[in-house]
Design a protein around this motif. Structure first.
Motif, PDB file in Angstrom:
ATOM      1  N   ARG A 118      -1.834  -7.493   2.943  1.00  0.00           N
ATOM      2  CA  ARG A 118      -2.058  -7.421   1.497  1.00  0.00           C
ATOM      3  C   ARG A 118      -2.766  -6.121   1.128  1.00  0.00           C
ATOM      4  NH1 ARG A 118      -2.727 -12.911   2.072  1.00  0.00           N
ATOM      5  NH2 ARG A 118      -4.984 -12.783   2.295  1.00  0.00           N
ATOM      6  N   TYR A 119      -3.763  -5.751   1.920  1.00  0.00           N
ATOM      7  CA  TYR A 119      -4.467  -4.492   1.678  1.00  0.00           C
ATOM      8  C   TYR A 119      -3.507  -3.303   1.806  1.00  0.00           C
ATOM      9  CZ  TYR A 119      -7.134  -0.324   2.625  1.00  0.00           C
ATOM     10  OH  TYR A 119      -7.590   0.963   2.613  1.00  0.00           O
ATOM     11  N   ALA A 120      -2.739  -3.265   2.883  1.00  0.00           N
ATOM     12  CA  ALA A 120      -1.811  -2.147   3.114  1.00  0.00           C
ATOM     13  C   ALA A 120      -0.765  -2.074   2.003  1.00  0.00           C
ATOM     14  CB  ALA A 120      -1.141  -2.289   4.481  1.00  0.00           C
ATOM     15  N   ASP A 121      -0.270  -3.227   1.578  1.00  0.00           N
ATOM     16  CA  ASP A 121       0.737  -3.243   0.511  1.00  0.00           C
ATOM     17  C   ASP A 121       0.161  -2.714  -0.794  1.00  0.00           C
ATOM     18  OD1 ASP A 121       2.531  -4.299   2.314  1.00  0.00           O
ATOM     19  OD2 ASP A 121       2.451  -6.336   1.514  1.00  0.00           O
ATOM     20  N   ARG A 122      -1.055  -3.128  -1.134  1.00  0.00           N
ATOM     21  CA  ARG A 122      -1.671  -2.664  -2.375  1.00  0.00           C
ATOM     22  C   ARG A 122      -1.941  -1.163  -2.299  1.00  0.00           C
ATOM     23  NH1 ARG A 122      -5.039  -4.279  -6.468  1.00  0.00           N
ATOM     24  NH2 ARG A 122      -3.650  -6.045  -6.696  1.00  0.00           N
ATOM     25  N   ALA A 123      -2.455  -0.683  -1.162  1.00  0.00           N
ATOM     26  CA  ALA A 123      -2.729   0.751  -1.013  1.00  0.00           C
ATOM     27  C   ALA A 123      -1.440   1.552  -1.165  1.00  0.00           C
ATOM     28  CB  ALA A 123      -3.394   1.031   0.339  1.00  0.00           C
ATOM     29  N   THR A 124      -0.366   1.076  -0.576  1.00  0.00           N
ATOM     30  CA  THR A 124       0.928   1.754  -0.701  1.00  0.00           C
ATOM     31  C   THR A 124       1.404   1.740  -2.147  1.00  0.00           C
ATOM     32  OG1 THR A 124       1.512   1.197   1.573  1.00  0.00           O
ATOM     33  CG2 THR A 124       3.328   1.759   0.086  1.00  0.00           C
ATOM     34  N   ALA A 125       1.279   0.603  -2.807  1.00  0.00           N
ATOM     35  CA  ALA A 125       1.706   0.500  -4.207  1.00  0.00           C
ATOM     36  C   ALA A 125       0.919   1.460  -5.093  1.00  0.00           C
ATOM     37  CB  ALA A 125       1.538  -0.934  -4.693  1.00  0.00           C
ATOM     38  N   GLU A 126      -0.381   1.569  -4.864  1.00  0.00           N
ATOM     39  CA  GLU A 126      -1.182   2.478  -5.674  1.00  0.00           C
ATOM     40  C   GLU A 126      -0.803   3.936  -5.414  1.00  0.00           C
ATOM     41  OE1 GLU A 126      -5.382   1.691  -5.741  1.00  0.00           O
ATOM     42  OE2 GLU A 126      -5.059  -0.377  -6.406  1.00  0.00           O
ATOM     43  N   ARG A 127      -0.546   4.292  -4.166  1.00  0.00           N
ATOM     44  CA  ARG A 127      -0.111   5.663  -3.864  1.00  0.00           C
ATOM     45  C   ARG A 127       1.223   5.970  -4.530  1.00  0.00           C
ATOM     46  NH1 ARG A 127      -1.845   4.447   1.216  1.00  0.00           N
ATOM     47  NH2 ARG A 127       0.258   4.084   1.956  1.00  0.00           N
ATOM     48  N   GLU A 128       2.152   5.029  -4.454  1.00  0.00           N
ATOM     49  CA  GLU A 128       3.470   5.226  -5.070  1.00  0.00           C
ATOM     50  C   GLU A 128       3.358   5.334  -6.576  1.00  0.00           C
ATOM     51  OE1 GLU A 128       6.400   5.889  -3.548  1.00  0.00           O
ATOM     52  OE2 GLU A 128       5.159   5.995  -1.747  1.00  0.00           O
ATOM     53  N   ALA A 129       2.512   4.518  -7.172  1.00  0.00           N
ATOM     54  CA  ALA A 129       2.343   4.574  -8.625  1.00  0.00           C
ATOM     55  C   ALA A 129       1.768   5.917  -9.054  1.00  0.00           C
ATOM     56  CB  ALA A 129       1.425   3.432  -9.094  1.00  0.00           C
ATOM     57  N   LEU A 130       0.832   6.445  -8.302  1.00  0.00           N
ATOM     58  CA  LEU A 130       0.266   7.757  -8.623  1.00  0.00           C
ATOM     59  C   LEU A 130       1.298   8.853  -8.461  1.00  0.00           C
ATOM     60  CD1 LEU A 130      -3.301   7.535  -7.068  1.00  0.00           C
ATOM     61  CD2 LEU A 130      -2.692   7.671  -9.497  1.00  0.00           C
ATOM     62  N   ARG A 131       2.125   8.730  -7.445  1.00  0.00           N
ATOM     63  CA  ARG A 131       3.153   9.739  -7.185  1.00  0.00           C
ATOM     64  C   ARG A 131       4.212   9.716  -8.308  1.00  0.00           C
ATOM     65  NH1 ARG A 131       4.600  10.264  -1.390  1.00  0.00           N
ATOM     66  NH2 ARG A 131       5.084   8.052  -1.512  1.00  0.00           N
TER      67      ARG A 131
END
Length: 133
Positions: A118-131
């Motif tokens: 869950r942590y890894a998925d959220r971190a990835t989602a936040e990075r993608e959203a910023l990108r």
């Protein structure tokens, strides 16, 4: 609508569950000879220190789950497959002490694995959203 947990909350849950898993793994004394014993020990040390695992450590933790599944299957054929696939927290206690100890470890392992994902998925989602911005 409920607010999803923050990245910080997810990291906290992953860190806490990692510490619990590292302690429970050490207490269970599973035989990892012929496997990644030193790698398991190092990963547990990092978890106990509150580090979030990544890279090779994630492969080690997956191998630890497989070791646990095999240990459960050795105690009762097929039970390891069941315990790693299903939620066994609410099953009746097992009368064989070692099997019950390993069943509880399987639940701790799955909780840590799920918190980490869950942590890894959220971190990835936040990075993608910023990108995407």
């Amino acid at each position: 609508m409920t607010t999803p947990p923050s990245l910080e909350d997810l990291a906290y849950a992953a860190i806490r569950s990692g510490r619990v898993f590292a302690r429970a793994w050490g207490d269970a004394g599973l035989d990892t000879r012929g496997g990644p014993h030193s790698l398991c020990s190092a990963a547990c040390d990092r978890l106990a220190a509150g580090q979030l695992l990544k890279g090779r450590d994630l492969d080690v933790v997956a191998a630890m789950g497989e070791t646990l599944r095999r240990a459960l299957n050795a105690e009762r054929p097929g039970y390891g497959d069941h315990a790693m696939r299903e939620d066994t927290r609410y099953e009746a206690p097992l009368w064989e002490p070692r099997l019950e100890e390993l069943r509880r470890l399987a639940e701790v392992y799955k909780h840590f694995r799920d918190c980490r994902e869950r942590y890894a998925d959220r971190a990835t989602a936040e990075r993608e959203a910023l990108r995407a911005l």
